[in-house]
Each structure stands twice: as structure tokens, then as C-alpha cells.
Write a protein that holds these residues in place. Structure first.
Motif, short mmCIF file in Angstrom:
data_model
loop_
_atom_site.label_atom_id
_atom_site.label_comp_id
_atom_site.label_asym_id
_atom_site.label_seq_id
_atom_site.Cartn_x
_atom_site.Cartn_y
_atom_site.Cartn_z
N ALA A 106 0.82 -1.22 0.00
CA ALA A 106 0.00 0.00 0.00
C ALA A 106 0.85 1.26 0.00
O ALA A 106 0.33 2.35 0.24
CB ALA A 106 -0.93 0.00 1.21
N HIS A 107 2.14 1.16 -0.29
CA HIS A 107 3.03 2.31 -0.09
C HIS A 107 2.74 3.47 -1.03
O HIS A 107 3.05 4.61 -0.71
CB HIS A 107 4.50 1.90 -0.19
N LEU A 108 2.13 3.23 -2.17
CA LEU A 108 1.79 4.35 -3.07
C LEU A 108 0.77 5.26 -2.39
O LEU A 108 0.99 6.46 -2.24
CB LEU A 108 1.25 3.82 -4.39
N ARG A 109 -0.35 4.69 -1.97
CA ARG A 109 -1.36 5.50 -1.29
C ARG A 109 -0.83 6.03 0.04
O ARG A 109 -1.15 7.16 0.44
CB ARG A 109 -2.63 4.69 -1.07
N GLU A 110 -0.02 5.23 0.74
CA GLU A 110 0.54 5.68 2.01
C GLU A 110 1.39 6.93 1.83
O GLU A 110 1.32 7.86 2.63
CB GLU A 110 1.36 4.56 2.64
N LYS A 111 2.19 6.95 0.77
CA LYS A 111 3.06 8.10 0.54
C LYS A 111 2.24 9.32 0.11
O LYS A 111 2.54 10.45 0.51
CB LYS A 111 4.14 7.78 -0.49
N ILE A 112 1.22 9.11 -0.69
CA ILE A 112 0.36 10.22 -1.11
C ILE A 112 -0.30 10.86 0.11
O ILE A 112 -0.31 12.09 0.26
CB ILE A 112 -0.70 9.74 -2.12
N VAL A 113 -0.86 10.04 0.99
CA VAL A 113 -1.54 10.58 2.17
C VAL A 113 -0.55 11.23 3.12
O VAL A 113 -0.79 12.33 3.64
CB VAL A 113 -2.35 9.47 2.88
N ALA A 114 0.59 10.57 3.35
CA ALA A 114 1.59 11.11 4.28
C ALA A 114 2.11 12.47 3.83
O ALA A 114 2.29 13.38 4.64
CB ALA A 114 2.74 10.13 4.46
N THR A 115 2.36 12.60 2.54
CA THR A 115 2.92 13.86 2.04
C THR A 115 1.85 14.92 1.82
O THR A 115 2.18 16.06 1.50
CB THR A 115 3.70 13.63 0.74
#
Length: 241
Positions: A106-115
Motif C-alpha cells: 500500500a506504499h503508493l497510497r501511504e506516501k500520497i496521504v503522508a505527504t
């Protein structure tokens, strides 16, 4: 009816400490993974007990389904705009609070949300704290079209960065490729140690076919590390005691 599985005390301690950071009225990002899952459980308990008014975005369909099953309302990130706080897990945390994420694909969505958040806080157990990133295989999300060619480009990049011959393997389950929420594949890079994470991140970003990698550099501000005795250690970016 079987009894629920026991909750890991270290992960539970980290999750509970993170829930204490949540303030009424926040826009909050919900992470993905084993510790983040416990965080969502504990958050729901507090929301129902205190009547907190929160607006929530999720980093995966799995987390969104979990949150909704607990009575929480999950919205689309685009409807929320900018987030106050994202709380997520990690597969590795180094002394500078750089991370490897993506064990749950899930790191794509995780990075989008985190940033898209003012602050990212990681919850994890002590086993995720490392001196050097790389023992956990680095996930790279790639589009299915031409994925084998993309793998070849990644292998060439690794050679240029003095990491030749490191395995780059498409993640599979039951003999079939793992498909992300965005309908892509995951390539797992078995690197051992990553001595120049910024250089690797730049090189992977430049490859056609790579959607996103699991290096989270200079994104996390605080890591809450749970211990088996139920205590926690809070690690700031400048200090890793």
C-alpha cells in the motif's frame, strides 16, 4: 466462535500512544499494516467513547473497510484537502526516521496521504528499528505493462549503484502476482543494506514503469516505538536513542 487473537503488547502500546495525539476536529490519515490496524481499533474506541469529530482518509481499501466496520466515516482524500496528521506503520525505521514501507503493498497510497499531511507519525515495535535500511526487501510498485523490462532497468540501476546481482522478484501469492489497490504489480528488491537511499530513490523515480517505491525519506517526524512491557519510546528525527 473462536476467541480473538491476542494483541501484541508492543504494537498495542504504540497504537495507544498514537491515539493520544489525535485531537477533536482533526483531518486524520489512517495507515495500513499490523500496528496501524491496532491503531484504527483503538481510535474507534476513543471516537465512540468521547464523541470525537474527525474527518478520516485511508491509505488502503483494507483500512477503509476496517474503519467503516468499526463505525468510522472514511472520506476520499480529494474531498478532505490537506490533512493535519497521518499515523501509519513501517517495515523499517532508521536513525534519521527514514523508512521502508510497502510490506502490505500500500506504499503508493501511504506516501500520497503522508505527504499531503502536516505531520506523519509512525507506530511500530522495536523490531522495526534498524541502523541501516535494506534488510526488509524494498517494494517498488510498477505498472503491469512491460514489467519485466522495468525490472531490467531496476537491475541496471542497482549495478550502477554498486549493488549488482541483488534479486528483484515480482511479489506473488498462491502463484499469482500480488495486485495493488491501483491494479499494479510489486517488485521486491533484496538489497541487504542501502547505503545511499537518496540516490536509489532518485534513480528509481527516473525509471519509466515505476509508479512508486517504498523509501520514505524525510517524511516522518516522529516514531512511536512500542516495547513488550507496554512502554513506548518516542523518536524524533534528530535523535534515535
Amino acid at each position: 466462535m473462536t476467541d480473538p487473537a491476542p494483541v501484541d503488547p508492543a504494537k498495542d502500546a504504540a497504537a495507544r500512544a498514537a491515539v493520544a495525539l489525535v485531537e477533536n476536529g482533526m483531518k486524520l490519515g489512517l495507515g495500513t499494516g499490523s500496528t496501524a490496524k491496532i491503531f484504527v481499533d483503538r481510535l474507534a474506541e476513543r471516537v465512540h467513547a468521547e464523541g470525537l469529530d474527525l474527518r478520516l482518509a485511508s491509505t488502503s481499501k483494507a483500512t477503509a473497510d476496517q474503519a467503516r466496520a468499526l463505525g468510522l466515516v472514511v472520506e476520499e482524500l480529494d474531498d478532505l484537502g490537506w490533512m493535519d496528521l497521518t499515523i501509519d506503520g513501517a517495515d523499517e525505521v532508521d536513525p534519521d526516521l527514514n523508512l521502508i514501507k510497502g510490506g502490505g503493498a500500500a506504499h503508493l497510497r501511504e506516501k500520497i496521504v503522508a505527504t499531503a499531511s502536516d505531520r506523519m507519525v509512525v507506530v511500530a515495535d522495536q523490531g522495526k528499528v534498524v541502523d541501516c535500511l535494506g534488510a526488509f526487501k524494498l517494494p517498488v510498485e510498477v505498472i503491469p505493462f512491460g514489467w519485466a523490462s522495468t525490472r531490467t532497468h531496476i537491475e541496471r540501476v542497482l549495478t550502477e549503484l554498486n549493488m549488482p546481482g541483488r534479486p528483484v522478484v515480482r511479489r506473488e501469492k498462491d502463484g499469482q502476482p500480488v495486485i495493488t489497490d491501483e491494479q499494479n504489480y510489486i517488485l521486491d528488491l533484496d538489497l541487504g543494506e542501502i547505503h545511499d537511499a537518496p540516490a536509489l530513490a532518485r534513480a528509481l523515480n527516473a525509471i519509466a514503469g515505476v509508479v512508486e517505491h517504498g523509501l520514505f525519506l524525510n517524511i516522518c517526524q516522529l516514531a512511536i516505538i512500542g516495547r513488550p512491557d507496554g512502554s513506548v519510546v518516542e523518536l524524533q528525527r534528530e535523535e534515535m536513542q
